[in-house]
Design a protein around this motif. Structure first.
Motif, PDB file in Angstrom:
ATOM      1  N   GLY A 314     -79.096  -5.235 -21.733  1.00  0.00           N
ATOM      2  CA  GLY A 314     -78.803  -5.398 -20.464  1.00  0.00           C
ATOM      3  C   GLY A 314     -80.119  -5.943 -19.958  1.00  0.00           C
ATOM      4  N   ALA A 315     -80.144  -6.461 -18.646  1.00  0.00           N
ATOM      5  CA  ALA A 315     -81.191  -7.268 -18.076  1.00  0.00           C
ATOM      6  C   ALA A 315     -81.168  -7.031 -16.474  1.00  0.00           C
ATOM      7  N   ASP A 316     -82.443  -7.332 -15.925  1.00  0.00           N
ATOM      8  CA  ASP A 316     -82.603  -7.768 -14.582  1.00  0.00           C
ATOM      9  C   ASP A 316     -82.689  -9.044 -14.374  1.00  0.00           C
ATOM     10  N   GLY A 340     -77.094 -12.916 -25.042  1.00  0.00           N
ATOM     11  CA  GLY A 340     -75.954 -12.105 -25.359  1.00  0.00           C
ATOM     12  C   GLY A 340     -75.988 -10.855 -24.608  1.00  0.00           C
ATOM     13  N   LEU A 341     -76.136 -10.898 -23.148  1.00  0.00           N
ATOM     14  CA  LEU A 341     -76.299  -9.540 -22.418  1.00  0.00           C
ATOM     15  C   LEU A 341     -74.901  -9.086 -21.907  1.00  0.00           C
ATOM     16  N   SER A 342     -74.985  -7.864 -21.981  1.00  0.00           N
ATOM     17  CA  SER A 342     -73.643  -7.264 -21.708  1.00  0.00           C
ATOM     18  C   SER A 342     -73.724  -6.311 -20.163  1.00  0.00           C
ATOM     19  N   PHE A 343     -75.019  -6.083 -19.967  1.00  0.00           N
ATOM     20  CA  PHE A 343     -75.085  -5.198 -18.605  1.00  0.00           C
ATOM     21  C   PHE A 343     -76.207  -5.988 -17.773  1.00  0.00           C
ATOM     22  N   VAL A 344     -75.903  -6.635 -16.736  1.00  0.00           N
ATOM     23  CA  VAL A 344     -76.741  -7.555 -15.912  1.00  0.00           C
ATOM     24  C   VAL A 344     -76.886  -6.796 -14.611  1.00  0.00           C
ATOM     25  N   HIS A 345     -78.329  -6.682 -13.932  1.00  0.00           N
ATOM     26  CA  HIS A 345     -78.507  -6.151 -12.676  1.00  0.00           C
ATOM     27  C   HIS A 345     -78.886  -7.632 -11.902  1.00  0.00           C
ATOM     28  N   VAL A 346     -78.084  -7.924 -11.242  1.00  0.00           N
ATOM     29  CA  VAL A 346     -78.654  -9.051 -10.297  1.00  0.00           C
ATOM     30  C   VAL A 346     -78.994  -8.899  -8.998  1.00  0.00           C
ATOM     31  N   PHE A 347     -80.236  -9.186  -8.594  1.00  0.00           N
ATOM     32  CA  PHE A 347     -81.187  -9.229  -7.641  1.00  0.00           C
ATOM     33  C   PHE A 347     -81.156 -10.232  -6.710  1.00  0.00           C
ATOM     34  N   PRO A 348     -80.453 -10.268  -5.425  1.00  0.00           N
ATOM     35  CA  PRO A 348     -80.995 -11.463  -4.755  1.00  0.00           C
ATOM     36  C   PRO A 348     -82.331 -11.612  -4.100  1.00  0.00           C
ATOM     37  N   TYR A 349     -82.949 -12.496  -4.274  1.00  0.00           N
ATOM     38  CA  TYR A 349     -84.407 -12.562  -3.942  1.00  0.00           C
ATOM     39  C   TYR A 349     -84.765 -11.991  -2.717  1.00  0.00           C
ATOM     40  N   SER A 350     -85.550 -11.001  -2.305  1.00  0.00           N
ATOM     41  CA  SER A 350     -85.929 -10.370  -1.049  1.00  0.00           C
ATOM     42  C   SER A 350     -87.356 -10.554  -0.842  1.00  0.00           C
ATOM     43  N   ALA A 351     -87.881 -11.254   0.009  1.00  0.00           N
ATOM     44  CA  ALA A 351     -89.339 -11.595   0.328  1.00  0.00           C
ATOM     45  C   ALA A 351     -89.996 -10.100   0.733  1.00  0.00           C
ATOM     46  N   LEU A 375     -74.116 -15.553 -10.203  1.00  0.00           N
ATOM     47  CA  LEU A 375     -74.798 -14.757 -11.367  1.00  0.00           C
ATOM     48  C   LEU A 375     -74.018 -13.650 -11.697  1.00  0.00           C
ATOM     49  N   ARG A 376     -73.611 -12.948 -10.514  1.00  0.00           N
ATOM     50  CA  ARG A 376     -72.746 -11.680 -10.686  1.00  0.00           C
ATOM     51  C   ARG A 376     -71.579 -11.983 -11.404  1.00  0.00           C
ATOM     52  N   ALA A 377     -71.048 -12.834 -11.075  1.00  0.00           N
ATOM     53  CA  ALA A 377     -69.537 -13.563 -11.932  1.00  0.00           C
ATOM     54  C   ALA A 377     -69.909 -13.492 -13.215  1.00  0.00           C
ATOM     55  N   ALA A 378     -70.860 -14.143 -13.738  1.00  0.00           N
ATOM     56  CA  ALA A 378     -71.148 -14.483 -14.875  1.00  0.00           C
ATOM     57  C   ALA A 378     -71.489 -13.289 -15.736  1.00  0.00           C
ATOM     58  N   ALA A 379     -72.140 -12.457 -15.054  1.00  0.00           N
ATOM     59  CA  ALA A 379     -72.546 -11.128 -15.744  1.00  0.00           C
ATOM     60  C   ALA A 379     -71.228 -10.217 -15.762  1.00  0.00           C
ATOM     61  N   GLU A 384     -67.004  -7.800 -19.241  1.00  0.00           N
ATOM     62  CA  GLU A 384     -65.599  -7.651 -19.516  1.00  0.00           C
ATOM     63  C   GLU A 384     -65.296  -7.906 -20.946  1.00  0.00           C
ATOM     64  N   ARG A 385     -66.196  -8.997 -21.443  1.00  0.00           N
ATOM     65  CA  ARG A 385     -65.992  -9.345 -23.015  1.00  0.00           C
ATOM     66  C   ARG A 385     -66.514  -8.197 -24.015  1.00  0.00           C
ATOM     67  N   HIS A 386     -67.645  -7.631 -23.302  1.00  0.00           N
ATOM     68  CA  HIS A 386     -68.288  -6.404 -24.013  1.00  0.00           C
ATOM     69  C   HIS A 386     -67.449  -5.534 -24.173  1.00  0.00           C
ATOM     70  N   LEU A 387     -66.383  -5.054 -22.975  1.00  0.00           N
ATOM     71  CA  LEU A 387     -65.536  -3.919 -23.302  1.00  0.00           C
ATOM     72  C   LEU A 387     -64.427  -4.342 -23.913  1.00  0.00           C
ATOM     73  N   ALA A 388     -64.056  -5.502 -23.975  1.00  0.00           N
ATOM     74  CA  ALA A 388     -62.809  -5.974 -24.588  1.00  0.00           C
ATOM     75  C   ALA A 388     -63.027  -5.694 -26.199  1.00  0.00           C
ATOM     76  N   ALA A 389     -64.435  -6.095 -26.760  1.00  0.00           N
ATOM     77  CA  ALA A 389     -64.588  -6.018 -28.269  1.00  0.00           C
ATOM     78  C   ALA A 389     -64.856  -4.565 -28.650  1.00  0.00           C
TER      79      ALA A 389
END
Length: 440
Positions: A314-316, A340-351, A375-379, A384-389
């Motif tokens: 996973g990754a931030d 090959g990330l399966s769990f991605v946490h997406v953070f919109p930049y916040s000043a 980025l969330r769509a890609a994540a 979904e690919r991770h789960l299907a596998a």
């Protein structure tokens, strides 16, 4: 420091029979500390109060904490509201100025039993006559050189136990304020960690999760300078009855050779790593003051996957960092596939005021939001690919409340039947719904 040191951005509100309510925002570290301060407050006899354990990782997190303070006071005007956590540590005067806040405790003070004993004895707690200055009990977190570890035992309603082995951060990423809320890096001795782990095992925990603000910096401040790998090795050796040991978020470039060796050879060390990556472009990483390059991240994932083929990452990732152009952002998008990330946490930049990144040229809000959505769509597609596998695979699952559980690689499993929490079961997923694996 990463925006969130865990694979789940967490907010909880837990009400108890004695009317002491604890509302928690942010990371797993805050979850651990909320349980500890709740136990201390109850032991001190504090009742009919609400405690907000705040997060400062984003401006939105701070806004939500302030909103919670107002809501709690509005719901029960006579109930004292106590604010603590990173946002309270960083902006104590701002919270003390809120008429709805009755006391403001610092991050060190919240783990002191005497703080809660004093509040329980106070005749002015909840009084409208208290000044903003009188509300404050916030010390200099940067002056703290030793770790005050929260003692919790097993959490009520949870099937795993969390042990805070490290706190604070010596790095100064340009987007991050958390070191000013947590202080410099401080570690718990291996002996103290083992003592807490034993308590969790005695309480029935089947999985121990090691947490920290900058977990892979563990031990550098101790005289023996043990590494995170040495700590994990000591736990697994001393507690052979522990079936599962898990790490929270780590910094890939700080992973030591002993930890690499354990990942390759120790089945009880869970095959799931959450990485603090933040971006996929080298210039943006440099402007963030990160300590790794794009190539470092890709190489690390490939090397660990060669050592442990079933490892899941996973990754931030931050979208819309100042000065980021479309080509730079595209490299972050591509990193999801390349690592090959399966769990991605997406953070919109916040000043965050006071940080170097806040003084850099900012992107329009709509650009930040649009990139975060992409980025969330890609994540989501990667997950979904991770789960299907995993459909059709035999998995070992630690069951939780709500007929759910987590596999060793952190895959969420949802059962089609009622199943008791707090057991490890073997099951095979028959389908996936985009968020979880479905099992009979």
């Amino acid at each position: 420091m990463r925006p969130n040191s865990n694979p789940e951005h967490f907010r909880s509100s837990e009400k108890r029979e004695n009317a002491l309510e604890v509302v928690t925002f942010g990371c797993r570290l805050n979850i651990v500390e909320s349980e500890a301060l709740r136990l201390q407050a109850e032991a001190a006899g504090l009742k009919d109060a609400a405690i907000v354990n705040s997060c400062a990782v984003t401006a939105e997190a701070t806004r939500q904490a302030r909103q919670a303070v107002r809501r709690l006071k509005r719901e029960q005007p006579d109930r004292p509201v106590i604010v603590t956590g990173c946002a309270a540590q960083i902006e104590p005067a701002r919270f003390a100025a809120m008429p709805e806040a009755d006391r403001v405790l610092g991050n060190d003070e919240k783990l002191r039993p005497e703080s809660w004993a004093a509040l329980a004895r106070s005749n002015s707690l909840g009084s409208a006559d208290v000044t903003a200055a009188d509300k404050l009990a916030v010390g200099d977190i940067m002056a703290r050189t030793t770790l005050r570890a929260p003692v919790t035992g097993r959490f009520t309603g949870h099937t795993r136990g969390f042990v805070q082995v490290q706190n604070g951060c010596d790095h100064r990423c340009t987007f991050c304020v958390i070191p000013f809320g947590r202080g410099n890096s401080r570690s718990l001795s291996i002996g103290d960690v083992l003592a807490q782990c034993r308590k969790l095992v005695e309480a029935g925990a089947l999985e121990i999760v090691l947490t920290g603000v900058d977990l892979t910096s563990y031990g550098r401040d101790l005289s023996e300078q043990p590494s995170l790998g040495a700590l994990a090795e000591a736990i697994l050796r001393a507690l052979p009855e522990v079936p599962r040991l898990r790490l929270s978020s780590i910094d890939a470039v700080e992973v030591d050779d002993r930890l690499r060796g354990l990942l390759a050879t120790e089945a009880r060390l869970m095959p799931h790593l959450h990485l603090s990556l933040q971006a996929g472009d080298d210039l943006i990483l440099k402007r963030m003051k990160r300590r790794h390059s794009r190539a470092d991240a890709i190489r690390f994932c490939a090397e660990i996957r060669a050592l442990r083929p079933n490892i899941v990452f996973g990754a931030d990732l931050i979208a819309g960092f100042p000065t980021e152009d479309e080509a730079m952002f595209a490299r972050s998008l591509e990193l999801v596939e390349e690592c090959g990330l399966s769990f991605v946490h997406v953070f919109p930049y916040s000043a965050r005021p006071g940080t170097p990144a806040a003084r850099m040229p900012q992107l329009p809000g709509e650009v930040v939001a649009e990139r975060a959505a992409r980025l969330r769509a890609a994540a989501g597609a990667a997950h979904e690919r991770h789960l299907a596998a995993r459909v059709g695979r035999l998995l070992s699952v630690l069951t939780e409340r709500g007929n759910t559980g987590r596999a060793e690689d952190f895959t969420l499993v949802r059962f089609d039947r009622d199943i008791a929490a707090g057991q490890i079961v073997r099951t095979t997923g028959h389908a996936a719904d985009g968020k979880a694996l479905l099992a009979a």
